[in-house]
Motif scaffolding. Structure first.
Motif, PDB file in Angstrom:
ATOM      1  N   PRO A   4       0.794  -1.224   0.000  1.00  0.00           N
ATOM      2  CA  PRO A   4       0.000   0.000   0.000  1.00  0.00           C
ATOM      3  C   PRO A   4       0.829   1.277   0.000  1.00  0.00           C
ATOM      4  CG  PRO A   4       0.093  -0.891   2.202  1.00  0.00           C
ATOM      5  CD  PRO A   4       0.871  -1.843   1.314  1.00  0.00           C
ATOM      6  N   SER A   5       2.158   1.162  -0.139  1.00  0.00           N
ATOM      7  CA  SER A   5       2.967   2.384  -0.105  1.00  0.00           C
ATOM      8  C   SER A   5       2.656   3.255  -1.312  1.00  0.00           C
ATOM      9  CB  SER A   5       4.449   2.031  -0.067  1.00  0.00           C
ATOM     10  OG  SER A   5       4.797   1.276  -1.196  1.00  0.00           O
ATOM     11  N   PRO A   6       2.429   4.542  -1.076  1.00  0.00           N
ATOM     12  CA  PRO A   6       2.059   5.431  -2.170  1.00  0.00           C
ATOM     13  C   PRO A   6       3.198   5.642  -3.149  1.00  0.00           C
ATOM     14  CG  PRO A   6       2.146   6.631  -0.080  1.00  0.00           C
ATOM     15  CD  PRO A   6       2.481   5.193   0.204  1.00  0.00           C
ATOM     16  N   ALA A   7       2.819   5.868  -4.383  1.00  0.00           N
ATOM     17  CA  ALA A   7       3.806   6.130  -5.438  1.00  0.00           C
ATOM     18  C   ALA A   7       4.057   7.621  -5.564  1.00  0.00           C
ATOM     19  CB  ALA A   7       3.286   5.577  -6.756  1.00  0.00           C
ATOM     20  N   ALA A   8       5.235   7.964  -5.974  1.00  0.00           N
ATOM     21  CA  ALA A   8       5.555   9.364  -6.258  1.00  0.00           C
ATOM     22  C   ALA A   8       5.019   9.719  -7.637  1.00  0.00           C
ATOM     23  CB  ALA A   8       7.065   9.552  -6.204  1.00  0.00           C
ATOM     24  N   GLY A   9       4.828  11.006  -7.886  1.00  0.00           N
ATOM     25  CA  GLY A   9       4.290  11.456  -9.159  1.00  0.00           C
ATOM     26  C   GLY A   9       5.060  10.934 -10.363  1.00  0.00           C
ATOM     27  N   ASN A  10       6.393  10.916 -10.270  1.00  0.00           N
ATOM     28  CA  ASN A  10       7.181  10.454 -11.405  1.00  0.00           C
ATOM     29  C   ASN A  10       6.936   8.985 -11.698  1.00  0.00           C
ATOM     30  OD1 ASN A  10       8.251  12.974 -11.790  1.00  0.00           O
ATOM     31  ND2 ASN A  10      10.067  12.585 -10.570  1.00  0.00           N
ATOM     32  N   ASP A  11       6.609   8.193 -10.695  1.00  0.00           N
ATOM     33  CA  ASP A  11       6.323   6.776 -10.904  1.00  0.00           C
ATOM     34  C   ASP A  11       5.025   6.576 -11.686  1.00  0.00           C
ATOM     35  OD1 ASP A  11       7.415   5.957  -7.554  1.00  0.00           O
ATOM     36  OD2 ASP A  11       8.578   6.107  -9.389  1.00  0.00           O
ATOM     37  N   LEU A  12       4.185   7.570 -11.717  1.00  0.00           N
ATOM     38  CA  LEU A  12       2.891   7.461 -12.386  1.00  0.00           C
ATOM     39  C   LEU A  12       2.957   7.892 -13.847  1.00  0.00           C
ATOM     40  CD1 LEU A  12       0.588   9.015  -9.639  1.00  0.00           C
ATOM     41  CD2 LEU A  12       1.229   6.626  -9.963  1.00  0.00           C
ATOM     42  N   SER A  13       4.083   8.405 -14.282  1.00  0.00           N
ATOM     43  CA  SER A  13       4.200   8.960 -15.628  1.00  0.00           C
ATOM     44  C   SER A  13       3.727   7.992 -16.694  1.00  0.00           C
ATOM     45  CB  SER A  13       5.658   9.323 -15.925  1.00  0.00           C
ATOM     46  OG  SER A  13       6.092  10.327 -15.071  1.00  0.00           O
ATOM     47  N   GLY A  14       3.059   8.557 -17.689  1.00  0.00           N
ATOM     48  CA  GLY A  14       2.609   7.757 -18.814  1.00  0.00           C
ATOM     49  C   GLY A  14       1.119   7.509 -18.777  1.00  0.00           C
ATOM     50  N   THR A  15       0.681   6.576 -19.604  1.00  0.00           N
ATOM     51  CA  THR A  15      -0.744   6.285 -19.757  1.00  0.00           C
ATOM     52  C   THR A  15      -1.152   5.073 -18.941  1.00  0.00           C
ATOM     53  OG1 THR A  15      -0.724   7.214 -21.983  1.00  0.00           O
ATOM     54  CG2 THR A  15      -2.548   5.733 -21.445  1.00  0.00           C
ATOM     55  N   TRP A  16      -2.291   5.204 -18.286  1.00  0.00           N
ATOM     56  CA  TRP A  16      -2.905   4.125 -17.501  1.00  0.00           C
ATOM     57  C   TRP A  16      -4.331   3.925 -18.013  1.00  0.00           C
ATOM     58  CZ3 TRP A  16      -0.060   1.587 -13.883  1.00  0.00           C
ATOM     59  CH2 TRP A  16       1.117   2.206 -13.459  1.00  0.00           C
ATOM     60  N   TYR A  17      -4.725   2.681 -18.218  1.00  0.00           N
ATOM     61  CA  TYR A  17      -6.072   2.357 -18.679  1.00  0.00           C
ATOM     62  C   TYR A  17      -6.901   1.873 -17.499  1.00  0.00           C
ATOM     63  CZ  TYR A  17      -3.846   2.642 -23.178  1.00  0.00           C
ATOM     64  OH  TYR A  17      -3.150   3.093 -24.267  1.00  0.00           O
ATOM     65  N   VAL A  18      -8.096   2.423 -17.322  1.00  0.00           N
ATOM     66  CA  VAL A  18      -8.986   2.003 -16.246  1.00  0.00           C
ATOM     67  C   VAL A  18      -9.585   0.658 -16.657  1.00  0.00           C
ATOM     68  CG1 VAL A  18     -11.019   2.581 -14.873  1.00  0.00           C
ATOM     69  CG2 VAL A  18      -9.494   4.415 -15.684  1.00  0.00           C
ATOM     70  N   VAL A  19      -9.211  -0.412 -15.935  1.00  0.00           N
ATOM     71  CA  VAL A  19      -9.662  -1.764 -16.300  1.00  0.00           C
ATOM     72  C   VAL A  19     -10.705  -2.320 -15.332  1.00  0.00           C
ATOM     73  CG1 VAL A  19      -7.570  -2.296 -17.607  1.00  0.00           C
ATOM     74  CG2 VAL A  19      -7.676  -2.871 -15.168  1.00  0.00           C
ATOM     75  N   ARG A  20     -10.773  -1.757 -14.137  1.00  0.00           N
ATOM     76  CA  ARG A  20     -11.823  -2.060 -13.162  1.00  0.00           C
ATOM     77  C   ARG A  20     -12.072  -0.774 -12.400  1.00  0.00           C
ATOM     78  NH1 ARG A  20     -11.825  -5.761 -15.919  1.00  0.00           N
ATOM     79  NH2 ARG A  20     -12.023  -7.980 -15.474  1.00  0.00           N
ATOM     80  N   THR A  21     -13.324  -0.561 -12.027  1.00  0.00           N
ATOM     81  CA  THR A  21     -13.675   0.668 -11.320  1.00  0.00           C
ATOM     82  C   THR A  21     -14.957   0.462 -10.537  1.00  0.00           C
ATOM     83  OG1 THR A  21     -14.055   3.049 -11.578  1.00  0.00           O
ATOM     84  CG2 THR A  21     -14.978   1.611 -13.285  1.00  0.00           C
ATOM     85  N   SER A  22     -15.139   1.276  -9.527  1.00  0.00           N
ATOM     86  CA  SER A  22     -16.419   1.322  -8.818  1.00  0.00           C
ATOM     87  C   SER A  22     -17.143   2.633  -9.116  1.00  0.00           C
ATOM     88  CB  SER A  22     -16.199   1.191  -7.301  1.00  0.00           C
ATOM     89  OG  SER A  22     -15.518   2.325  -6.808  1.00  0.00           O
ATOM     90  N   LEU A  23     -16.542   3.480  -9.944  1.00  0.00           N
ATOM     91  CA  LEU A  23     -17.096   4.808 -10.212  1.00  0.00           C
ATOM     92  C   LEU A  23     -18.180   4.756 -11.291  1.00  0.00           C
ATOM     93  CD1 LEU A  23     -13.749   6.768 -10.117  1.00  0.00           C
ATOM     94  CD2 LEU A  23     -15.560   6.826  -8.408  1.00  0.00           C
ATOM     95  N   PRO A  24     -19.403   5.171 -10.952  1.00  0.00           N
ATOM     96  CA  PRO A  24     -20.505   5.150 -11.921  1.00  0.00           C
ATOM     97  C   PRO A  24     -20.223   5.962 -13.181  1.00  0.00           C
ATOM     98  CG  PRO A  24     -21.335   5.619  -9.710  1.00  0.00           C
ATOM     99  CD  PRO A  24     -19.830   5.637  -9.631  1.00  0.00           C
ATOM    100  N   PHE A  25     -19.348   6.940 -13.096  1.00  0.00           N
ATOM    101  CA  PHE A  25     -18.989   7.779 -14.243  1.00  0.00           C
ATOM    102  C   PHE A  25     -18.604   6.925 -15.452  1.00  0.00           C
ATOM    103  CE2 PHE A  25     -15.836  10.210 -16.713  1.00  0.00           C
ATOM    104  CZ  PHE A  25     -16.523  11.388 -16.944  1.00  0.00           C
ATOM    105  N   TRP A  26     -17.951   5.779 -15.215  1.00  0.00           N
ATOM    106  CA  TRP A  26     -17.449   4.956 -16.317  1.00  0.00           C
ATOM    107  C   TRP A  26     -18.490   3.996 -16.885  1.00  0.00           C
ATOM    108  CZ3 TRP A  26     -13.950   7.475 -18.292  1.00  0.00           C
ATOM    109  CH2 TRP A  26     -12.906   8.050 -17.566  1.00  0.00           C
ATOM    110  N   ARG A  27     -19.699   3.945 -16.362  1.00  0.00           N
ATOM    111  CA  ARG A  27     -20.705   3.009 -16.883  1.00  0.00           C
ATOM    112  C   ARG A  27     -21.175   3.357 -18.294  1.00  0.00           C
ATOM    113  NH1 ARG A  27     -21.881  -1.162 -13.908  1.00  0.00           N
ATOM    114  NH2 ARG A  27     -21.721  -0.993 -11.658  1.00  0.00           N
ATOM    115  N   ARG A  28     -21.230   4.617 -18.639  1.00  0.00           N
ATOM    116  CA  ARG A  28     -21.731   5.034 -19.948  1.00  0.00           C
ATOM    117  C   ARG A  28     -20.648   5.630 -20.830  1.00  0.00           C
ATOM    118  NH1 ARG A  28     -27.745   7.340 -18.791  1.00  0.00           N
ATOM    119  NH2 ARG A  28     -28.556   5.370 -17.993  1.00  0.00           N
ATOM    120  N   ARG A  29     -19.417   5.292 -20.524  1.00  0.00           N
ATOM    121  CA  ARG A  29     -18.285   5.787 -21.300  1.00  0.00           C
ATOM    122  C   ARG A  29     -17.369   4.604 -21.597  1.00  0.00           C
ATOM    123  NH1 ARG A  29     -20.308   9.235 -17.765  1.00  0.00           N
ATOM    124  NH2 ARG A  29     -20.450  11.442 -18.307  1.00  0.00           N
TER     125      ARG A  29
END
Length: 152
Positions: A4-29
């Motif tokens: 669970p250790s958090p990542a630094a901003g530089n570790d997040l660089s690049g593209t990430w695809y949402v493959v699982r989510t609990s956010l309703p926003f993604w149901r119609r997109r």
């Protein structure tokens, strides 16, 4: 156990695809992806792309670190008055789990993101099975669904 250790901003660089989510926003997109680009001052640009009704959409923002692995997002352009808080719950290449706080416009929830839009099913299952052990993710595990990825 997921680290669970958090990542630094530089570790997040690049593209990430949402493959699982609990956010309703993604149901119609479809085709949800998030691109992070570090800025020299420690902030990160945040580019969310998706398709809705056959049209490519984009939401731009800037993330400002507020602590280890925690961020304050502010929209750019038409969304400049909007803000939200989010955090990295777990990160181990090639995947990332983020938690979003509730806003007046969106529900709270988690995104499981991968470097590719269609990760190896066994690897994805292993990450999702262990999410119940990650503080902050457990309340959302039963609500996870796979958003549609048609292109990419």
């Amino acid at each position: 156990m997921i680290d669970p250790s958090p990542a630094a901003g530089n570790d997040l660089s690049g593209t990430w695809y949402v493959v699982r989510t609990s956010l309703p926003f993604w149901r119609r997109r479809s085709d949800p992806a998030i691109g992070y680009t570090p800025l020299p001052d420690g902030r990160v640009t945040d580019t969310v792309t998706y398709r809705r009704r056959g049209r490519e959409r984009m939401v731009l923002g800037v993330d400002t670190p507020t602590g280890p692995g925690t961020w304050q997002w502010r929209g750019v352009g038409a969304t400049r008055l909007l803000t939200s808080r989010w955090q990295v719950l777990a990160h181990e290449e090639p995947w990332l789990v983020t938690l979003f706080e509730r806003t007046p416009f969106t529900a709270a929830g988690v995104d499981v993101c991968w470097r590719v839009p269609a990760p190896e099913p066994d690897a994805l299952a292993r990450v999702c099975e262990r999410l119940g052990d990650v503080p902050g993710a457990a309340p959302y595990v039963d609500r996870l669904f796979a958003p549609m990825h048609e292109r990419r």
